[in-house]
Motif scaffolding. Sequence first.
Motif, short mmCIF file in Angstrom:
data_model
loop_
_atom_site.label_atom_id
_atom_site.label_comp_id
_atom_site.label_asym_id
_atom_site.label_seq_id
_atom_site.Cartn_x
_atom_site.Cartn_y
_atom_site.Cartn_z
N SER A 64 -39.04 -31.03 -21.76
CA SER A 64 -38.10 -32.06 -22.18
C SER A 64 -36.71 -31.44 -22.18
O SER A 64 -36.56 -30.23 -22.33
CB SER A 64 -38.47 -32.54 -23.58
OG SER A 64 -37.33 -33.05 -24.23
N ASP A 65 -35.69 -32.25 -21.98
CA ASP A 65 -34.34 -31.71 -22.00
C ASP A 65 -33.65 -32.02 -23.32
O ASP A 65 -32.44 -31.96 -23.42
CB ASP A 65 -33.54 -32.25 -20.81
CG ASP A 65 -33.53 -33.76 -20.78
OD1 ASP A 65 -34.17 -34.38 -21.65
OD2 ASP A 65 -32.89 -34.32 -19.88
N LYS A 66 -34.44 -32.37 -24.35
CA LYS A 66 -33.85 -32.73 -25.64
C LYS A 66 -34.49 -31.91 -26.75
O LYS A 66 -35.63 -31.46 -26.64
CB LYS A 66 -34.13 -34.20 -25.97
CG LYS A 66 -33.43 -35.16 -25.09
CD LYS A 66 -33.64 -36.56 -25.65
CE LYS A 66 -32.96 -37.56 -24.78
NZ LYS A 66 -33.89 -38.40 -24.06
N SER B 189 -28.93 -32.72 -26.61
CA SER B 189 -29.18 -32.71 -25.17
C SER B 189 -27.82 -32.65 -24.50
O SER B 189 -26.79 -32.57 -25.17
CB SER B 189 -29.92 -33.98 -24.75
OG SER B 189 -29.06 -35.08 -24.88
N THR C 137 -28.15 -26.48 -21.64
CA THR C 137 -29.15 -27.35 -21.02
C THR C 137 -30.27 -26.51 -20.40
O THR C 137 -31.44 -26.87 -20.50
CB THR C 137 -28.54 -28.27 -19.94
OG1 THR C 137 -27.69 -27.50 -19.12
CG2 THR C 137 -27.75 -29.39 -20.55
N SER D 143 -26.27 -34.86 -23.44
CA SER D 143 -25.47 -36.04 -23.75
C SER D 143 -24.45 -35.77 -24.86
O SER D 143 -23.63 -36.62 -25.16
CB SER D 143 -26.38 -37.19 -24.16
OG SER D 143 -27.00 -36.90 -25.38
N THR E 80 -32.36 -25.15 -23.30
CA THR E 80 -33.13 -26.22 -23.94
C THR E 80 -34.41 -26.50 -23.15
O THR E 80 -35.50 -26.56 -23.71
CB THR E 80 -32.29 -27.50 -24.03
OG1 THR E 80 -31.08 -27.21 -24.70
CG2 THR E 80 -33.02 -28.58 -24.80
N ARG E 81 -34.27 -26.64 -21.84
CA ARG E 81 -35.44 -26.87 -20.99
C ARG E 81 -36.39 -25.68 -21.03
O ARG E 81 -37.60 -25.82 -21.18
CB ARG E 81 -35.00 -27.07 -19.54
CG ARG E 81 -34.66 -28.49 -19.21
CD ARG E 81 -34.21 -28.56 -17.76
NE ARG E 81 -33.94 -29.92 -17.37
CZ ARG E 81 -34.89 -30.79 -17.06
NH1 ARG E 81 -36.16 -30.44 -17.11
NH2 ARG E 81 -34.57 -32.01 -16.71
N ASN F 83 -30.20 -36.33 -31.35
CA ASN F 83 -30.91 -35.20 -30.75
C ASN F 83 -29.88 -34.24 -30.19
O ASN F 83 -28.68 -34.54 -30.19
CB ASN F 83 -31.85 -35.69 -29.63
CG ASN F 83 -31.11 -36.37 -28.51
OD1 ASN F 83 -30.05 -35.91 -28.06
ND2 ASN F 83 -31.64 -37.49 -28.06
N ASN G 101 -38.09 -25.47 -24.44
CA ASN G 101 -39.02 -26.58 -24.62
C ASN G 101 -40.31 -26.37 -23.83
O ASN G 101 -41.40 -26.59 -24.34
CB ASN G 101 -38.38 -27.90 -24.20
CG ASN G 101 -37.67 -28.57 -25.35
OD1 ASN G 101 -38.02 -28.35 -26.51
ND2 ASN G 101 -36.66 -29.36 -25.05
#
Lengths: 373, 319
Positions: B125-127, B229, B110, B231, B113-114, B227, B117
Motif C-alpha cells: 500500500s502507498d498509505k 501518503s 513515498t 497526497s 512508505t511502499r 493518512n 508497507n
Amino acid sequence: MKKRSRVTRLLVRAFGDERRQAFTVPVFAVVMSLAAAAILLLAIGKNPVAAFRALLSGAGFLPKGSYSSGKGIFTDLMTTLSSLTPMIFAALAVTVAFKAGLFNIGVSGQMLFAGFLATVLVGYSALPGYIARPLVILIGIAAGAIAGGVIGLLKYRFNINEVVSSIMINYIFQYVIGFFILTKFVDPVTRHSKAIVKAARLVPSGVQIGRYKTDFPVIVVLAVAASFALKFFLDRTRAGFELRAVGAHPKAAQYAGVKVGRNIVLAMTLSGALAGLAGVAYYLGYYDSITPKALSSVGFDAIAVSLLGNSNPIGGLFASILVTAVDRGSTYMSSAMNVQREISQVITGLILLFSACGAFIRHLVNRAREEDK
Amino acid sequence: MDTVIIDGLSFMMPLLCIAVGGIYSERSGVTNLALEGLLGAGAFVGALFVAFFGKLFPETSSAPMYFAMAASVVGGAVYAMLHGLLCVKFRANQVISGVVINILAVALTTFLTREINSGVFQAPSDKIQLGVSPRFDVPGLSKIPVLGAVFKSVYPFQVVILVVIIIAWYALYRTRFGMRLRACGDNPHAVDAAGINVQRTRFLAVMISGALSGLGGISFAYSFSANFSASIYVGAGYLAIAALIFGNWKIVPTVGACLLFGLARSGGYKLVQLLALPSSYSDLIMILPYVVTLLLLIFFSGTNRAPRALGEIYDKGKR
C-alpha cells in the motif's frame, strides 16, 4: 604547507583548474550519487550493477533481453528523446531567469498554460500537420512569454517577489485550467482532456521506420538548437551581457547604465517562452492530453537540473539527458529487478543533492590548490 | 457561517505553524523553500511511529496522536538538518537546496512508505492509515453566537499549535536568542563581531523551522487526509512561504495572511454549496485565496522588505 595524503592530492589534481572544474565537479557529484544509490540498492538486497544496467536498458541505451514485436532499443531511445525534449526546454527556462538573478519557480504553471492554449486552439482543429505543428509551437512560445512576462512585470512595477507571484499564478492556472478541462474538454473515460488530433502532435506516434513502429521526436533537434542559441545569446550578445550583469549585481549594472527593470521583464519573458515550448513539447508531444488540476513535476525538477548543468545551457543539456534517462529507465528497472518504481526519484534526488554541494567541493579544491602553490 | 470559521481555522493553524517555521529560517538569513519537504518528512516520521507502535495503545486512546506529533517534530528537525548542512556548511545555493530537499522528501517518503508497507507489514500500500483526530467544544465559550464557532469542533492540534506559536513569538521577539537570530538575517557580520556563532544560530533556526513544519504536516495528516501518503504534498509548504512573505517576514501579519488563506478557502467551498453549483465550480472558487493575495500584494508590497542578508552565504572574510 599542510601534509596531505596521496589520494587527496591526486583528487585535487584531477579536479583541475577553474575551467576544468565546470566539468569535473558535476561528474564527481553524479559518481557520488550513483555510489549512494548503489548503497541504497544493496541495503534492500538488490544487485546495483544489474539495476543500473536495467535502468539504461529501460531508457534505450542498452538492449533489453526481449522485445515485443515492432519494439526495440530504437523505440525505447525515441521515447526517451521524446520525454527529454520538455526537460531541456524547462531547464533552459530556469537557466535564463537564473542568469538574471531570478528564480522561475513557475515553469510548471507556464507549461500548463501554453499547453492548454495550444491544445484548445489547435489540438482539436482540422488543420493539416504542416500548419498545425508550427502554429502549436508559436502559440506555446507566445503563451509562455506572456505568462512569464507578467511575473517579471509584477516584480518590476510592484516589487512583488517573483517566487510568491509564480506560486500564486501556478495555483491559479492549475485550478482555472482544471475547471475548463473538466467542464468542456474532458474525456469521460480517462478523465484527462480529450486526446488531440494526430496532425497537431509535435511527436508523431506510430511512425514506421524499418521494422519498428515508433514515436518520432524531431522536436528534440529544436531543443538542442535552442540550447546553443541561448548559449550564444548569453555569452556573445550585448543584450545577453546586460542580462547577466543585472543578475550578477543589479546596483552595479544600473550604475553602468543598464536598465534593470527592463532586463527583469525581458529575462522572465524569455524564460516563459522557453517554458511554453516545454509545455507544448510535453502536453502536445510526449503526451497528447492534459491531466486536470495537476502540475507536471518537470518544471520543478528543471530547477535542479539547471543547477546540475552549472547554470550553463549546454551543461543543462547533459544534465537533462541524465535525469530523463533515470526517469525513463525506472519502469523497466522496477519490473526487471522487482524494486519500487519510486527508487528512480530517489536516485534523481540524490544526484541533485550531491550536485547542490558542487560549490562546496569547488571551494575545498580551490583552497587546497591555493595552499599547495 | 460556523462551518466556514471551523474549517477555515483548522486549515489555518497548521499552515501558520509551517509559516512561522519558515520565518525562523528566513529571519536568520536562510531562504527556505524546503518547507513542503520538511512538513512531509516530519509527518512521515510521525506516521511511522503510529504504524510501528500504534497497536501498543488501546483502540480509542488518542495518545498515539500526541506521540506522533512529538515524533514529527523530531523528524522534521532532523530532516531539516540536511537543509542546514547544505546551506550553512556546504555553501549550496539556498533556493536550489530547498527545491532538492523537496524532491528528495517526496521521493524518499513515498518509496519508504511502499517499501515498509510491503516489507514489514506484508501489505502493499502507498498509505499509512492514521484516522481523523477527535474534536472537542470548549465548554461555555462555544455558546457565544457567531464568534463561538472559534471554540467549536476544535482539533487538539490547533491548541498545541496555538501554544507553540505564542512561545515562538515570544522567543523570536523577546529573548536574546531571538534577537541574535534576527540579526543574523540582517547583519551577520555585526553578530559575528559580537562574538556569536552565525553558522550555529542559522543551523538551529533551520532545525526549528523543520520542527514546526513537521508539527504542521502531521496536523494536516490527522485532519484533511486521515493518512500519510504522497497526497500530503499538495503545496501547503509553498502556500506557507507565500503567507510569510505576504506577512513581511513578521509573525503577527503572517497570522493575518494565514487566516485570510484559511477563510477564503472554507468560504469558497461554502459559497459553492450555497449557490448549489456543480462541484466542478469549486475549482474556480479555489483560486480565491491566490487572487486575493496577488491583488493585495500589488497594493502593499511596495514596503515589503526581506531580511537584508537573506539567501547570502555567510563568509567571514567578506565585507
